[in-house]
Design a protein around this motif. Structure first.
Motif, mmCIF file in Angstrom:
data_model
loop_
_atom_site.group_PDB
_atom_site.id
_atom_site.type_symbol
_atom_site.label_atom_id
_atom_site.label_comp_id
_atom_site.label_asym_id
_atom_site.label_seq_id
_atom_site.Cartn_x
_atom_site.Cartn_y
_atom_site.Cartn_z
ATOM 1 N N LYS A 1 0.823 -1.212 0.000
ATOM 2 C CA LYS A 1 0.000 0.000 0.000
ATOM 3 C C LYS A 1 0.860 1.266 0.000
ATOM 4 O O LYS A 1 0.672 2.163 -0.819
ATOM 5 C CB LYS A 1 -0.919 0.019 1.241
ATOM 6 N N THR A 2 1.799 1.306 0.938
ATOM 7 C CA THR A 2 2.649 2.496 1.037
ATOM 8 C C THR A 2 3.460 2.692 -0.238
ATOM 9 O O THR A 2 3.551 3.810 -0.756
ATOM 10 C CB THR A 2 3.581 2.368 2.259
ATOM 11 N N THR A 3 4.010 1.612 -0.754
ATOM 12 C CA THR A 3 4.801 1.709 -1.980
ATOM 13 C C THR A 3 3.962 2.290 -3.111
ATOM 14 O O THR A 3 4.427 3.135 -3.877
ATOM 15 C CB THR A 3 5.333 0.309 -2.366
ATOM 16 N N PRO B 1 1.548 11.024 4.584
ATOM 17 C CA PRO B 1 2.279 9.762 4.436
ATOM 18 C C PRO B 1 2.227 8.926 5.711
ATOM 19 O O PRO B 1 1.837 9.420 6.769
ATOM 20 C CB PRO B 1 3.722 10.203 4.171
ATOM 21 N N GLU B 2 2.643 7.690 5.557
ATOM 22 C CA GLU B 2 2.734 6.801 6.707
ATOM 23 C C GLU B 2 3.781 7.360 7.666
ATOM 24 O O GLU B 2 4.795 7.889 7.231
ATOM 25 C CB GLU B 2 3.188 5.428 6.193
ATOM 26 N N ALA B 3 3.533 7.249 8.966
ATOM 27 C CA ALA B 3 4.481 7.717 9.988
ATOM 28 C C ALA B 3 4.984 9.136 9.702
ATOM 29 O O ALA B 3 6.164 9.424 9.839
ATOM 30 C CB ALA B 3 5.666 6.768 10.082
ATOM 31 N N LEU C 1 -4.273 9.284 2.110
ATOM 32 C CA LEU C 1 -4.061 9.118 3.548
ATOM 33 C C LEU C 1 -3.547 7.696 3.770
ATOM 34 O O LEU C 1 -4.248 6.732 3.472
ATOM 35 C CB LEU C 1 -5.368 9.324 4.321
ATOM 36 N N ASP C 2 -2.322 7.575 4.239
ATOM 37 C CA ASP C 2 -1.737 6.252 4.427
ATOM 38 C C ASP C 2 -1.911 5.822 5.878
ATOM 39 O O ASP C 2 -1.228 6.314 6.762
ATOM 40 C CB ASP C 2 -0.254 6.287 4.035
ATOM 41 N N GLU C 3 -2.831 4.906 6.097
ATOM 42 C CA GLU C 3 -3.147 4.394 7.435
ATOM 43 C C GLU C 3 -3.299 5.534 8.444
ATOM 44 O O GLU C 3 -2.551 5.613 9.420
ATOM 45 C CB GLU C 3 -2.049 3.435 7.899
ATOM 46 N N PRO C 4 -4.277 6.412 8.216
ATOM 47 C CA PRO C 4 -4.348 7.633 9.026
ATOM 48 C C PRO C 4 -4.705 7.403 10.491
ATOM 49 O O PRO C 4 -4.460 8.272 11.305
ATOM 50 C CB PRO C 4 -5.433 8.456 8.334
#
Ligand code: ADP
Ligand code: MG
Lengths: 312, 322
Positions: A44-46, A84-86, A160-163
């Protein structure tokens, strides 16, 4: 025909031995909340990094808002906001200073920037905290600041990456409500990645399920549910005033019924096709009363597990 | 260039407001002012020393130059060593890069902000030193000396910028700020201390002296005579040449040599007239010309660090949390 705001074809990212994203063909429509669902490490993030131009695809192409993600990556970043994530912020700057910096990077002129920063801080509920350094913020507050940040360029779409990862139930609800409001009030397209089923179920109109870099299903939740129903056969849930073993045996003799299960006082009747009329007649004939009858719906969890096992 | 000025402004205001920078700035200003007092005192007693002596010091163990030799690297490294990796681990870099800017703008902006902070520190210190010394002496620098001062300022900025780009290199190569900090301290010690020790060691191994200088007092007499011989002098000469040449791998020594040349402190073979070493002060142009090889070496070092870290940064896989 709705406008496609994201479209990828054969998008692939290989890290050494690992194929993080494998031949992804993704379509997201303007105005929808698209849930990108998959377990950790599924790519997902990629995918988001490639769409935002933070990493280059090994092969394949894609467009966001009509701009090529490789050739016109800067234009993509002009119209797409991203949390982004984190994600992190400048801890020794205040919320306002952080947003102001991002506003400058988005090329907003001073007056407009000031107005927008204040509006957004109010919108995400950080108005009172505008002059507090971000190091004092809780995770939930940082995540809301992140959403304000993603909105500062007045984007057409936000990623939104894993918000809600790592947020408490209260923080999760606040973030979810913000997403829904954005979509409802501003018709903003939202691309939301998550490994949490219920989060996607509560917010998204359509989902794509990704597994080991491959997109294994994309549809609305109802359609995915229906797809499974077709495979599983037709299932109806009955609530009766009394249930006896004899009654269950009785129902099993009805033509087309394949099996009957008792589950928490309710009966799940599986049939080859919709034969509710004959089943209910049999029940009434037996002397029981039907309190409730409805086709069985599948929870996203069941859909999800099914797709995961199915694609195994 | 999109975004470079924005990054530059933010980074510069971060630097100028950071405790780290302010502490180093305060120490350097304090010590430099002291050394300017001492320098002015020295000039009063040695009228032919000239205004520039305030930078090379009087009786104090330290001068502006030695201060920069030893503390300068810390300033440059402190401004650079966590510039990239801190933002990588905190996740602000991945947020930053979702904006419509070029990735190299981020790097260039950070580098230029570091250089600007260094320039304000060096420039400020030198101006304060001149401001302290002039009323004490009752006279200021001549025009030629002013040009020397400008040259010294530029050289010092270059020297600190070298350390800045080395710090940036560490911050790109190392994921953890603790690693890049250790690497910074190690190279600092190497440059200001270890190289000199190694150079002395190698020189003494390569050019052994024909006798042990220590021993009984009667040998001592002989030792005194032995040091007067032509052979002994040439051995010592060879040693010191080896030592100087090895020492040149240290940017600190290069800076020291170049600064001394600019201030006209280094007598070179150029000034040996008729077998007699003349106490002629080299002219400004001669001083600057003599400093050129060292300046070039420092510049090349800075460029190399910059280019390597720049290229690494462009290819960096920006992933949150690492
Ligand atoms: N820089 C990298 N080098 C090697 N493998 C990577 C790198 N980044 C991600 N991966 C791998 O790519 C896969 C997908 O990761 P990711 O996109 O982060 O998944 P998700 O966001 O769905 O959890 C994982 O197997 C991960 O180990
Ligand atoms: Mg992820």
């Amino acid at each position: 025909m709705p406008e496609r705001i994201i479209q990828t074809s054969g998008l692939t990212k290989i890290y050494g031995e690992v194929t993080a994203v494998d031949q992804l063909n993704l379509e997201v429509n303007e105005g929808e909340i698209f849930g990108f669902l998959g377990p950790n490490g599924s790519g997902k993030t990629t995918t988001i990094l490639m769409l935002m131009g933070l990493t280059t695809p090994t092969s394949g192409t894609g467009r966001v808002g009509g701009y090529d993600i490789i050739k016109n990556s800067r234009d993509v970043r002009r119209i797409a906001g991203c949390l982004p994530e984190a994600a992190g912020y400048y801890e020794d700057l205040t919320a306002k200073e952080n947003l102001d910096y991002f506003g400058q990077l988005a090329d907003l002129p001073r007056v407009k920037r000031e107005k927008r920063v204040n509006e957004l801080l109010e919108f995400v509920g950080l108005g009172k905290w505008r002059d507090v350094k971000v190091e004092k913020f809780s995770r939930g507050m940082k995540q809301r600041l992140g959403i304000a940040q993603a909105l500062i360029k007045d984007p057409k779409i936000i990623f939104l990456d894993e918000p809600t990862i790592g947020l408490d139930p209260q923080g999760t609800k606040e973030v979810r409500d913000l997403i829904l409001r954005l979509n409802r009030e501003q018709k903003l397209t939202v691309f939301l990645s998550s490994h949490l089923l219920h989060e996607v179920q509560q917010t998204c109109s359509r989902v794509g399920i990704i597994r080991q870099g491959k997109l294994i299903a994309t549809d609305t939740i109802e359609n995915l549910s229906r797809g499974i129903a077709k495979e599983e056969g037709y299932c109806v849930e009955f609530e009766l005033d009394k249930v006896t073993r004899r009654l269950i045996e009785e129902i099993k003799t009805v033509k087309g019924v394949t099996s009957v299960e008792e589950e928490g006082g309710k009966l799940l009747v599986y049939m080859e096709r919709d034969n509710r009329a004959d089943v209910s007649r049999a029940i009434t004939k037996y002397g029981a009363t039907i309190l409730l009858m409805k086709p069985r719906e599948y929870t996203l969890e069941e859909i999800f597990l099914r797709y995961y096992k199915g694609a195994g | 260039m999109a975004g470079m000025m924005t990054v530059f402004r933010k980074e510069l205001s971060d630097h100028l407001g950071s405790k780290r920078f302010l502490i180093l700035f305060a120490i350097i200003i304090l010590l430099s002012t002291l050394s300017a007092y001492q320098g002015a005192d020295y000039i009063k007693n040695n009228p032919d020393a000239g205004f520039l002596a305030i930078f090379s010091g009087g009786r104090l163990a330290f001068s502006f130059i030695s201060l920069m030799v030893y503390f300068g690297p810390l300033v440059g490294l402190a401004l650079g060593f966590d510039s990239i990796n801190k933002e990588r681990t905190s996740g602000s870099l991945s947020v930053l890069l979702t904006y419509p800017i070029f990735r190299d703008s981020v790097f260039n902006g950070k580098f230029l902000a570091g250089v600007a902070a260094i320039a304000s520190l060096v420039g400020g210190t030198i101006v304060i030193m001149c401001g302290v010394a002039t009323p004490l002496l009752g006279f200021g620098p001549t025009l030629e000396q002013m040009v020397s001062i400008v040259a010294l300022t530029l050289l010092t900025i270059l020297y600190l910028a070298f350390w800045l780009s080395l710090g940036l290199l560490f911050s790109v190569l190392a994921k953890k700020t603790s690693t890049s900090m250790l690497a910074s301290i190690a190279t600092w010690l190497f440059s200001v201390m270890i190289v000199s020790v190694i150079a002395a060691l190698v020189a003494s191994l390569m050019v052994p002296l024909p006798f042990q200088p220590l021993g009984a007092p009667e040998n001592f007499r002989g030792f005194g005579q032995a040091t007067q011989t032509e052979e002994y002098r040439s051995l010592m000469q060879a040693r010191s040449e080896i030592q100087t040449n090895i020492g040149r791998i240290s940017p600190s020594n290069l800076y020291n040599e170049a600064a001394s040349s600019i201030l006209g402190l280094r007598a070179s073979a150029f000034f040996v007239v008729g077998g007699m070493q003349q106490q002629i002060r080299p002219s400004l142009a001669q001083g600057i010309a003599a400093s050129w090889p060292q300046v070039l070496a420092i510049f090349v070092g800075m460029l190399a660090c910059f280019v390597i870290s720049y290229l690494r940064f462009l290819r960096l896989e920006i992933r949150p949390g690492g």
